[in-house]
Write a protein that holds these residues in place. Structure first.
Motif, PDB file in Angstrom:
ATOM      1  N   SER A 274       0.844  -1.201   0.000  1.00  0.00           N
ATOM      2  CA  SER A 274       0.000   0.000   0.000  1.00  0.00           C
ATOM      3  C   SER A 274       0.872   1.240   0.000  1.00  0.00           C
ATOM      4  CB  SER A 274      -0.911   0.005   1.233  1.00  0.00           C
ATOM      5  OG  SER A 274      -1.739  -1.137   1.256  1.00  0.00           O
ATOM      6  N   ALA A 275       0.288   2.370  -0.304  1.00  0.00           N
ATOM      7  CA  ALA A 275       1.029   3.630  -0.297  1.00  0.00           C
ATOM      8  C   ALA A 275       1.640   3.856   1.085  1.00  0.00           C
ATOM      9  CB  ALA A 275       0.103   4.776  -0.663  1.00  0.00           C
ATOM     10  N   GLY A 276       2.918   4.219   1.100  1.00  0.00           N
ATOM     11  CA  GLY A 276       3.612   4.488   2.354  1.00  0.00           C
ATOM     12  C   GLY A 276       4.346   3.297   2.929  1.00  0.00           C
ATOM     13  N   ASP A 277       4.188   2.111   2.342  1.00  0.00           N
ATOM     14  CA  ASP A 277       4.863   0.916   2.869  1.00  0.00           C
ATOM     15  C   ASP A 277       6.361   0.964   2.588  1.00  0.00           C
ATOM     16  OD1 ASP A 277       2.601  -0.228   3.908  1.00  0.00           O
ATOM     17  OD2 ASP A 277       2.283  -1.630   2.252  1.00  0.00           O
ATOM     18  N   THR A 278       7.130   0.435   3.546  1.00  0.00           N
ATOM     19  CA  THR A 278       8.555   0.195   3.347  1.00  0.00           C
ATOM     20  C   THR A 278       8.773  -1.307   3.416  1.00  0.00           C
ATOM     21  OG1 THR A 278       9.262   2.310   4.286  1.00  0.00           O
ATOM     22  CG2 THR A 278      10.876   0.531   4.280  1.00  0.00           C
ATOM     23  N   LEU A 279       9.268  -1.877   2.348  1.00  0.00           N
ATOM     24  CA  LEU A 279       9.474  -3.318   2.260  1.00  0.00           C
ATOM     25  C   LEU A 279      10.928  -3.633   2.573  1.00  0.00           C
ATOM     26  CD1 LEU A 279       7.592  -3.916  -1.121  1.00  0.00           C
ATOM     27  CD2 LEU A 279       6.634  -3.678   1.183  1.00  0.00           C
ATOM     28  N   ILE A 280      11.153  -4.378   3.653  1.00  0.00           N
ATOM     29  CA  ILE A 280      12.513  -4.776   4.012  1.00  0.00           C
ATOM     30  C   ILE A 280      12.825  -6.079   3.297  1.00  0.00           C
ATOM     31  CG2 ILE A 280      14.072  -5.396   5.888  1.00  0.00           C
ATOM     32  CD1 ILE A 280      12.444  -3.643   7.737  1.00  0.00           C
ATOM     33  N   LEU A 281      13.699  -6.005   2.322  1.00  0.00           N
ATOM     34  CA  LEU A 281      14.105  -7.177   1.559  1.00  0.00           C
ATOM     35  C   LEU A 281      15.312  -7.829   2.236  1.00  0.00           C
ATOM     36  CD1 LEU A 281      13.588  -5.913  -2.106  1.00  0.00           C
ATOM     37  CD2 LEU A 281      11.969  -7.002  -0.544  1.00  0.00           C
ATOM     38  N   PRO A 282      15.638  -9.069   1.886  1.00  0.00           N
ATOM     39  CA  PRO A 282      16.667  -9.794   2.645  1.00  0.00           C
ATOM     40  C   PRO A 282      18.036  -9.130   2.626  1.00  0.00           C
ATOM     41  CG  PRO A 282      16.076 -10.962   0.638  1.00  0.00           C
ATOM     42  CD  PRO A 282      15.063  -9.896   0.818  1.00  0.00           C
ATOM     43  N   THR A 283      18.701  -9.240   3.769  1.00  0.00           N
ATOM     44  CA  THR A 283      20.078  -8.765   3.892  1.00  0.00           C
ATOM     45  C   THR A 283      21.021  -9.664   3.113  1.00  0.00           C
ATOM     46  OG1 THR A 283      19.639  -7.851   6.083  1.00  0.00           O
ATOM     47  CG2 THR A 283      21.939  -8.359   5.560  1.00  0.00           C
ATOM     48  N   GLU A 284      20.669 -10.928   3.077  1.00  0.00           N
ATOM     49  CA  GLU A 284      21.502 -11.917   2.394  1.00  0.00           C
ATOM     50  C   GLU A 284      20.613 -13.058   1.931  1.00  0.00           C
ATOM     51  OE1 GLU A 284      25.019 -15.193   3.455  1.00  0.00           O
ATOM     52  OE2 GLU A 284      24.507 -13.613   4.888  1.00  0.00           O
ATOM     53  N   THR A 285      20.961 -13.616   0.790  1.00  0.00           N
ATOM     54  CA  THR A 285      20.336 -14.856   0.352  1.00  0.00           C
ATOM     55  C   THR A 285      21.426 -15.914   0.396  1.00  0.00           C
ATOM     56  OG1 THR A 285      18.745 -13.695  -1.028  1.00  0.00           O
ATOM     57  CG2 THR A 285      19.100 -16.024  -1.494  1.00  0.00           C
ATOM     58  N   ILE A 286      21.272 -16.838   1.317  1.00  0.00           N
ATOM     59  CA  ILE A 286      22.335 -17.800   1.625  1.00  0.00           C
ATOM     60  C   ILE A 286      22.668 -18.649   0.400  1.00  0.00           C
ATOM     61  CG2 ILE A 286      22.941 -19.769   3.085  1.00  0.00           C
ATOM     62  CD1 ILE A 286      21.057 -18.526   5.220  1.00  0.00           C
ATOM     63  N   ILE A 306       6.131  -6.199  -7.288  1.00  0.00           N
ATOM     64  CA  ILE A 306       5.506  -5.364  -6.259  1.00  0.00           C
ATOM     65  C   ILE A 306       4.226  -4.760  -6.822  1.00  0.00           C
ATOM     66  CG2 ILE A 306       5.814  -3.403  -4.716  1.00  0.00           C
ATOM     67  CD1 ILE A 306       8.835  -3.927  -4.833  1.00  0.00           C
ATOM     68  N   VAL A 307       3.113  -5.167  -6.228  1.00  0.00           N
ATOM     69  CA  VAL A 307       1.781  -4.748  -6.698  1.00  0.00           C
ATOM     70  C   VAL A 307       1.266  -3.649  -5.776  1.00  0.00           C
ATOM     71  CG1 VAL A 307      -0.579  -5.503  -7.125  1.00  0.00           C
ATOM     72  CG2 VAL A 307       1.339  -7.030  -7.653  1.00  0.00           C
ATOM     73  N   THR A 308       0.933  -2.502  -6.358  1.00  0.00           N
ATOM     74  CA  THR A 308       0.496  -1.349  -5.576  1.00  0.00           C
ATOM     75  C   THR A 308      -0.656  -0.631  -6.280  1.00  0.00           C
ATOM     76  OG1 THR A 308       1.934   0.248  -6.690  1.00  0.00           O
ATOM     77  CG2 THR A 308       2.882  -0.967  -4.829  1.00  0.00           C
ATOM     78  N   PRO A 309      -1.356   0.240  -5.565  1.00  0.00           N
ATOM     79  CA  PRO A 309      -2.284   1.150  -6.254  1.00  0.00           C
ATOM     80  C   PRO A 309      -1.500   2.080  -7.177  1.00  0.00           C
ATOM     81  CG  PRO A 309      -2.720   1.077  -3.883  1.00  0.00           C
ATOM     82  CD  PRO A 309      -1.421   0.374  -4.096  1.00  0.00           C
ATOM     83  N   ALA A 310      -2.185   2.724  -8.096  1.00  0.00           N
ATOM     84  CA  ALA A 310      -1.527   3.615  -9.044  1.00  0.00           C
ATOM     85  C   ALA A 310      -0.796   4.751  -8.329  1.00  0.00           C
ATOM     86  CB  ALA A 310      -2.554   4.196 -10.016  1.00  0.00           C
ATOM     87  N   LYS A 311       0.452   4.938  -8.702  1.00  0.00           N
ATOM     88  CA  LYS A 311       1.302   6.027  -8.227  1.00  0.00           C
ATOM     89  C   LYS A 311       1.572   5.959  -6.712  1.00  0.00           C
ATOM     90  CE  LYS A 311      -0.627   9.145 -11.731  1.00  0.00           C
ATOM     91  NZ  LYS A 311      -1.178  10.498 -11.987  1.00  0.00           N
ATOM     92  N   ALA A 312       1.394   4.810  -6.100  1.00  0.00           N
ATOM     93  CA  ALA A 312       1.608   4.680  -4.653  1.00  0.00           C
ATOM     94  C   ALA A 312       3.096   4.775  -4.337  1.00  0.00           C
ATOM     95  CB  ALA A 312       1.050   3.351  -4.150  1.00  0.00           C
ATOM     96  N   ALA A 313       3.441   5.599  -3.355  1.00  0.00           N
ATOM     97  CA  ALA A 313       4.837   5.751  -2.929  1.00  0.00           C
ATOM     98  C   ALA A 313       5.214   4.587  -2.028  1.00  0.00           C
ATOM     99  CB  ALA A 313       5.012   7.077  -2.199  1.00  0.00           C
ATOM    100  N   VAL A 314       6.169   3.789  -2.475  1.00  0.00           N
ATOM    101  CA  VAL A 314       6.617   2.603  -1.743  1.00  0.00           C
ATOM    102  C   VAL A 314       8.139   2.579  -1.763  1.00  0.00           C
ATOM    103  CG1 VAL A 314       6.661   0.073  -1.744  1.00  0.00           C
ATOM    104  CG2 VAL A 314       4.539   1.275  -2.280  1.00  0.00           C
ATOM    105  N   SER A 315       8.737   2.116  -0.662  1.00  0.00           N
ATOM    106  CA  SER A 315      10.195   2.012  -0.580  1.00  0.00           C
ATOM    107  C   SER A 315      10.607   0.557  -0.398  1.00  0.00           C
ATOM    108  CB  SER A 315      10.732   2.825   0.603  1.00  0.00           C
ATOM    109  OG  SER A 315      10.462   4.200   0.447  1.00  0.00           O
ATOM    110  N   VAL A 316      11.736   0.196  -0.983  1.00  0.00           N
ATOM    111  CA  VAL A 316      12.359  -1.102  -0.711  1.00  0.00           C
ATOM    112  C   VAL A 316      13.735  -0.820  -0.131  1.00  0.00           C
ATOM    113  CG1 VAL A 316      11.066  -2.393  -2.444  1.00  0.00           C
ATOM    114  CG2 VAL A 316      13.219  -1.319  -3.079  1.00  0.00           C
ATOM    115  N   THR A 317      14.065  -1.550   0.925  1.00  0.00           N
ATOM    116  CA  THR A 317      15.337  -1.301   1.591  1.00  0.00           C
ATOM    117  C   THR A 317      15.944  -2.606   2.074  1.00  0.00           C
ATOM    118  OG1 THR A 317      16.435  -0.033   3.348  1.00  0.00           O
ATOM    119  CG2 THR A 317      14.265  -0.946   3.850  1.00  0.00           C
ATOM    120  N   SER A 318      17.240  -2.597   2.252  1.00  0.00           N
ATOM    121  CA  SER A 318      17.969  -3.760   2.758  1.00  0.00           C
ATOM    122  C   SER A 318      19.317  -3.275   3.247  1.00  0.00           C
ATOM    123  CB  SER A 318      18.146  -4.812   1.657  1.00  0.00           C
ATOM    124  OG  SER A 318      19.089  -5.794   2.037  1.00  0.00           O
ATOM    125  N   SER A 319      19.830  -3.951   4.265  1.00  0.00           N
ATOM    126  CA  SER A 319      21.170  -3.598   4.741  1.00  0.00           C
ATOM    127  C   SER A 319      22.234  -4.412   4.019  1.00  0.00           C
ATOM    128  CB  SER A 319      21.275  -3.834   6.251  1.00  0.00           C
ATOM    129  OG  SER A 319      21.030  -5.191   6.563  1.00  0.00           O
TER     130      SER A 319
END
Length: 499
Positions: A274-286, A306-319
């Protein structure tokens, strides 16, 4: 910032449109497609603008339907586009009129919205694949010769330093006149490419892919840094559909069981956000770097849809490092903060690159074929149908037949008994046993059974008594039967021996 292009409406396309060809037969309809073919071979694509917002690098290429913007700050650093540094060099640049291109914008280099500069350096590539730049417009800008190539800078300026907010490509031979090409983006990506990417996203979400099978997200993710393990099915397109809320809200590692992603076993992960979500993706794939840091074993075979409403602001992040391409056709997508080093290709409605790491190009390799997925639960059907029938139909039959049809045991020929009498001088014992071995009748025989005939013998004597007391009629009838049977036996014996 204002995006320079409005979002194009995405219509549901036929398979022919997805494939970019005309279907002339049923065989064509089942043809495979490259799900990211719509991006024209670029590493980053966006329907509108692409913002490069860190002082790191892209090992790849980009194409924006709108403008290209740099927000790296007012220091002396460029955001660099190179061919290879720490990542894999095993990819090719898109070509336009025989020339390799590394940066294309349907709009322009938005110098007014920028706070930094961009350099197309092409490190690690051959001369023929250094890559040129193409802009749809250079209004309000000046395009000047710089080294072997060009510099796009402030109108009337001769300063091409990074502090001057410039777009520089000075290593590869390129003419000033070749920079502006209003049709470059439309030719290489355009409406058809954008629509195809959106349709593929819908296709993956729907699961209507031949040989696809559903993968389960583990119920227990309480120890995410030990590895959240996915069990893949060898030789199938593996589909995982989860909600953004299912992802861990902290660092985590992705692991696989005995089967890992490969060309014959791709993994497509659909995340509904949804708009405003931050998706934490894996730090590592073993296991992804089992053959060295320049060869991510899983990146070519994984895709994050990544499925979202139109123009929804979404972030993906990982360390850490995220293997696989990202397809987010409706999202105003931000990469970062954090390292968020993605190895794959990325497509979004708008794209903001604000991570602290690099981005490395890996082509998504496995083709997909639209069609019916595999049945994820084929076993339950046979176990439900056979069980009730054996348990219901065999039981009643054996329990009813013996009590209803006793006659067969009493129907043999009535003559076998007397046939043995010629060897004996005493014929009387033979007819004395129509009811019991003692010569007495079984008084449990009912009046109805007696009327059926005394020829039923011992079988009838086993039936239960259900009528009134008929002892004296039975005794009289029994006597008559004994007398008649005796006379018959004597006569039969006499005739058989000629007496």
């Amino acid at each position: 910032m204002q995006f320079s292009r409005a979002m194009r409406p995405i219509a549901t396309l036929s398979i022919a449109a997805l494939l970019g060809m005309s279907i002339t037969s049923a065989a064509d309809a089942a043809s495979s497609l490259n799900p990211l073919a719509g991006n024209g071979g670029f590493t980053l694509t966006a329907v509108t603008d692409i913002e490069l917002g860190s002082a790191h690098e892209l090992e790849g290429s980009l194409a924006a339907g709108g403008d290209v913007i740099s927000s790296t700050g007012s220091g002396d650093q460029f955001y660099s586009l190179v061919h290879s540094s720490a990542g894999s060099a095993g990819y090719s640049l898109p070509e336009l009129d025989g020339s390799a291109v590394r940066l294309v914008a349907g709009g322009t280099f938005d110098r007014d919205a920028s706070t930094g500069s961009i350099r197309v350096a092409g490190n690690g590539s051959t001369t023929s694949t250094q890559g040129e730049i193409r802009l749809g417009s250079a209004d309000g800008l000046s395009v000047e010769a710089r080294g072997a190539g060009v510099c796009v800078q402030a109108e009337g300026s001769s300063d091409c330093s990074p502090q001057s907010k410039v777009l520089e490509q000075s290593r590869n031979t390129q003419s000033v006149a070749s920079v502006v090409d209003a049709s470059a983006y439309e030719t290489l990506v355009g409406d058809s490419g954008e629509s195809a990417l959106a349709s593929v996203s819908n296709l993956i979400e729907s699961g209507q892919i031949k040989d696809a099978i559903t993968v389960e997200w583990p119920a227990d993710t309480s120890q995410p840094m030990n590895g959240i393990t996915l069990d893949l099915a060898e030789g199938h397109v593996n589909l995982l559909n989860i909600d953004a809320s299912d992802l861990p809200d902290t660092d985590w590692k992705l692991a696989f069981g005995d089967v890992v992603p490969s060309a014959s076993t791709p993994l497509l992960i659909t995340i509904t956000a949804s708009a405003g979500d931050t998706l934490i993706l894996p730090t590592e794939t073993i296991g992804m770097y089992a053959q060295g840091s320049q060869n991510n074993l899983y990146a070519p075979f994984m895709l994050w849809n990544i499925v979202t409403p139109a123009k929804a602001a979404v972030s993906v992040t990982s360390s850490g490092i995220v293997p696989g391409s990202v397809l987010a056709p409706d999202a105003d997508l931000t990469i970062g903060p954090g390292k968020t080093l993605i190895e794959g290709q990325i497509h979004a409605w708008a794209l903001h690159v604000r991570n602290d790491g690099e981005l490395h190009h890996y082509d998504f390799v496995p083709p997909l074929t639209p069609g019916e997925p595999e049945d994820p639960e084929p076993a339950p059907e046979p176990s439900v149908t056979p069980d009730p029938e054996p348990s219901e139909s065999p039981d009643p039959e054996p329990s009813e037949k013996p009590s209803v049809t006793p006659e067969p045991s009493a129907t043999p020929d009535p003559y076998p008994e007397p046939s043995e009498q010629p060897s004996s001088d005493e014929p009387s014992p033979e007819p004395s046993t129509p009811g019991t071995s003692s010569g007495e009748l079984d008084h449990s025989v009912t009046a109805d059974q007696n009327a059926a005939g005394a020829s039923q013998g011992s079988t009838a004597s086993s039936l239960p008594r259900t009528g009134a007391d008929v002892t004296w009629p039975l005794t009289l009838a029994g006597g008559l039967v004994v007398a008649g049977a005796g006379a018959f036996a004597i006569d039969y014996a006499a005739r058989r021996h000629g007496k």
